[in-house]
Scaffold this active site. Structure first.
Site: not given
Ligand code: PBG
Length: 331
Positions: A201, A224, A255
């Protein structure tokens, strides 16, 4: 093998619809789709999400209708995300552990109405529950703490499994969480609850509308990047996937989706395990923006992009266009 022109004319096989159908290498079906849905409090509520035109948050009673719609369309699985009320969010995200939180109520309601006729995948991460919008617990300096967060994620996973989740999908990118969650699921007797790890991710600019949908965009003060991956990296994705598989992931996810099909392909070829991809909110919004601007045809864009995931090696795709695509595929 390819011969030389004119004995070989590759256009021969493309000349008619029946021949194109006969030579098609990749087939997309509704069973390839996982439908992400956003839950909100109340009854009889549909809240449209401005940055995701065509996507709404649904109260639990209406979510049951969406689940029925999905099952009728042959969509095998839903991915559920709660929009937690501000007053239930806290620094430690402890609402994630509440057996009566929005997620758990939705799981039970869908299970009561539909039994095992549809799969229920739940996202594991604290961002829908924290007052700061990060996926984990914050240390003094704002760094997202790993091991402390994993402990909470284990509790969140057990809470979801007890409420009826079929697939636990950790999207938090903490190290070591898959093994910890698997151990806990085994210990508590949830031996058939699967784990689909968001293994690769990336820290992406494509998540903005999702953060509106779960109500965390306004809360988030930084990015993040200390836990989600650098979009520049491929080798690291393979290490992430390998670790999660070693720790007990049943399937893995890449993702975002379309910009990362090279990662899908490398993961598939390297590990030969079920790989899923998430066509994320920003990707959905881009298609809808193209349609709104008159520069693209929705049906064609949706089917072509979803087919591309299958061609790259995906077993399935999480997409906000799932119901629309399934309807198109049923003709
Ligand atoms: C939360 C989570 C995110 C998405 C799925 N789970 C957002 C994020 O990591 O900030 C994004 C999905 C989308 O954009 O459609 N951990």
């Amino acid at each position: 093998m390819t011969g030389t022109f004119p004995h070989t004319r590759l256009r021969r096989a493309r000349a008619t619809a029946w021949s194109r159908a006969m030579h098609r290498e990749t087939i997309l079906t509704p069973a390839d789709l996982i439908w992400p849905l956003f839950i909100t409090e109340g009854e009889g509520i549909e809240e449209p999400i401005d940055s995701l035109p065509g996507v709404s948050r649904w109260s639990v009673d209406l979510m049951v209708e969406r689940a029925r719609e999905a099952a009728d369309l042959g969509i095998p699985c839903l991915a559920l995300f709660p929009n937690t009320e501000r007053e239930r969010r806290s620094d430690d995200g402890k609402e994630a552990l509440n057996p009566d939180n929005l997620m758990c109520r939705a799981l039970r309601a869908i299970r009561d109405a539909l039994g095992d006729s549809i799969g229920l995948l739940t996202d594991v991460a604290l961002d829908p529950y924290t007052s700061h919008g990060q996926d984990g617990l914050l240390g003094e300096d704002g760094y997202v703490l790993n091991d402390e967060t994993v402990e909470v994620l284990v509790g969140q996973s057990l809470n979801q499994a007890a409420a009826g989740a079929d697939i636990i999908a950790p999207s938090d990118m903490m190290d070591g969480r898959i093994g910890a969650i698997r151990d806990a699921l085994e210990d508590e007797g949830h031996t058939n609850v699967q784990i689909m790890s968001y293994a690769a991710k990336y820290a992406s600019a494509f998540y903005g509308p999702f953060r509106d949908a779960v109500g965390s965009r306004g809360l988030l003060k930084s990015d993040k990047k200390t836990y989600q991956m650098d979009p520049a990296n491929t080798e690291e994705a393979l290490r992430e996937v390998e670790m999660d598989l070693d720790e007990g992931a049943d399937s893995v996810m890449v993702k975002p989706g379309l910009p990362y099909l090279d990662i899908v392909r490398r993961v598939k070829e390297t590990f030969e395990v079920p790989v899923f991809a998430y066509q994320v909110s920003g990707e959905y919004a881009m298609i809808e923006a193209a349609v709104a601007a008159g520069t693209g045809d929705r049906d064609a864009l949706v089917l072509e992009t979803l087919l591309a995931f299958k061609r790259a090696g995906c077993s399935g795709v999480l997409t906000y266009h799932a119901a629309h695509a399934a309807r198109l595929l049923h003709g």
